[in-house]
Design an enzyme around this catalytic site. Structure first.
Site, PDB file in Angstrom:
ATOM      1  N   ASP A   1       0.747  -1.306  -0.095  1.00  0.00           N
ATOM      2  CA  ASP A   1      -0.183  -0.102   0.090  1.00  0.00           C
ATOM      3  C   ASP A   1       0.810   1.278   0.023  1.00  0.00           C
ATOM      4  OD1 ASP A   1      -3.053   1.013   0.257  1.00  0.00           O
ATOM      5  OD2 ASP A   1      -1.734   2.102   1.938  1.00  0.00           O
TER       6      ASP A   1
ATOM      7  N   GLU B   1      -4.705   2.121  -4.119  1.00  0.00           N
ATOM      8  CA  GLU B   1      -3.554   2.055  -4.284  1.00  0.00           C
ATOM      9  C   GLU B   1      -2.681   0.825  -3.693  1.00  0.00           C
ATOM     10  OE1 GLU B   1      -4.465   4.301  -0.594  1.00  0.00           O
ATOM     11  OE2 GLU B   1      -5.436   4.077  -2.755  1.00  0.00           O
TER      12      GLU B   1
ATOM     13  N   ASP C   1      -2.053   9.550 -10.334  1.00  0.00           N
ATOM     14  CA  ASP C   1      -1.766   8.568 -11.575  1.00  0.00           C
ATOM     15  C   ASP C   1      -0.484   8.070 -11.998  1.00  0.00           C
ATOM     16  OD1 ASP C   1      -4.563   8.280 -11.398  1.00  0.00           O
ATOM     17  OD2 ASP C   1      -4.720   9.642 -13.388  1.00  0.00           O
TER      18      ASP C   1
ATOM     19  N   ASN D   1      -2.665  13.337  -4.007  1.00  0.00           N
ATOM     20  CA  ASN D   1      -3.783  13.611  -4.885  1.00  0.00           C
ATOM     21  C   ASN D   1      -4.313  15.011  -4.349  1.00  0.00           C
ATOM     22  OD1 ASN D   1      -4.082  11.329  -6.598  1.00  0.00           O
ATOM     23  ND2 ASN D   1      -4.994  10.370  -5.058  1.00  0.00           N
TER      24      ASN D   1
END
Length: 292
Positions: A155, A198, A172, A163
């Site tokens: 993770d 993720e 991304d 973000n």
């Protein structure tokens, strides 16, 4: 009333037309071979099509040479038969090349569809559907043959802040960066798949528990030591250091299932998060029994 002498010039013209038609068909076949070689990757198959193209050129020169040889001359019955055979041969070559080209395009289309069905479109690694199937198969194989099987749950640390700070496009790019590092650092037999969000799961066939943790630690260091360049909202480029938390688990051949193996790796990842992130934690069956 037409005489035999009047028929011969007509037949000569017909034979010339048939030869020209055969030459045109061979030219079309050569065009298809050229398009086909562009669709094929470099290798033996592509080289064999180049050989076929050379043979087609040889045939084409034979057609043209025969046409020049008989220009203005009378065709015998056997030579007329040769012209017909030439024409049928050209038809055959064109049909083979056409079918080969259409088959190649169809196989390419099927490959693209299969790739899209198996691959996560963003990270270009296997998707959850493939992971579930491969995990079940590998667990059954490991239990049946008493083989080692390692599983990693990865993770990204503080991914939401990436973000929020730099935008989803930057997020991304980070996901693609991590996925690429993982694929480049592992064996071809290992399975790298996006679990969700993720989170990434890695299957390590024939890998004992100790080696599984060593692989996880190597991946953790590789990601932490390889920054990724992203562009923020103002267009400024930034080298961002990414870290991951990894949970390790190894199969217990006696009674393990795909779900229990995945759950232990998830527990290890959760503990790595609790211990400060950017860590590798192994969660084995004894710990699972103790917490039950």
């Amino acid at each position: 009333m037409e005489t035999t002498a009047d028929i011969f010039p007509v037949l000569a013209k017909v034979m010339s037309i048939l030869l020209l038609g055969g030459a045109a068909l061979l030219t079309a076949a050569l065009f298809l071979v050229r398009k086909l070689t562009r669709e094929l990757p470099k290798g033996a198959n592509r080289n064999w099509w180049y050989v076929l193209a050379g043979l087609l050129l040889l045939f084409l020169s034979g057609y043209v040479g025969f046409l020049c040889l008989k220009a203005g001359n009378i065709y015998t019955h056997s030579e007329m038969l040769v012209v017909v055979i030439f024409l049928l041969g050209a038809v055959f070559c064109l049909m083979v090349c056409l079918l080969a080209y259409r088959t190649t395009l169809e196989l390419k289309r099927i490959f693209v569809l299969e790739h899209e069905a198996m691959t996560d479109p963003l990270m270009e690694i296997y998707n959850r559907r493939v992971l579930d199937r491969r995990l079940h198969d590998e667990v059954m194989r490991a239990r049946r043959h008493h083989l080692d099987l390692g599983l990693l749950m990865i993770d990204l640390d503080r991914f939401k802040s990436v973000n929020d700070t730099y935008g989803h496009h930057a997020g991304d790019i980070v996901l693609q960066h991590v996925a690429r590092l993982l694929v480049e650092s592992l064996r071809q037999t290992d399975v790298v798949a996006r679990y969700g969000g993720e989170e990434i799961v890695i299957l390590l066939p024939h890998t004992p528990p100790v080696e599984t943790c060593e692989v996880a630690e190597r991946l953790r260091r590789t990601i932490a030591e390889t920054p990724v360049t992203i562009t923020d909202h103002r267009g400024c480029k930034t080298d961002l250091t990414v870290t991951v938390s990894i949970g390790c688990a190894g199969i217990s051949p006696e009674d393990d299932t795909a779900e229990s193996l995945l759950q232990r790796a998830d527990q290890g990842m959760y503990q790595a998060k609790q211990q400060g992130r950017n860590k590798v934690v192994r969660f084995d069956a004894q710990q699972e029994a103790a917490e039950a």
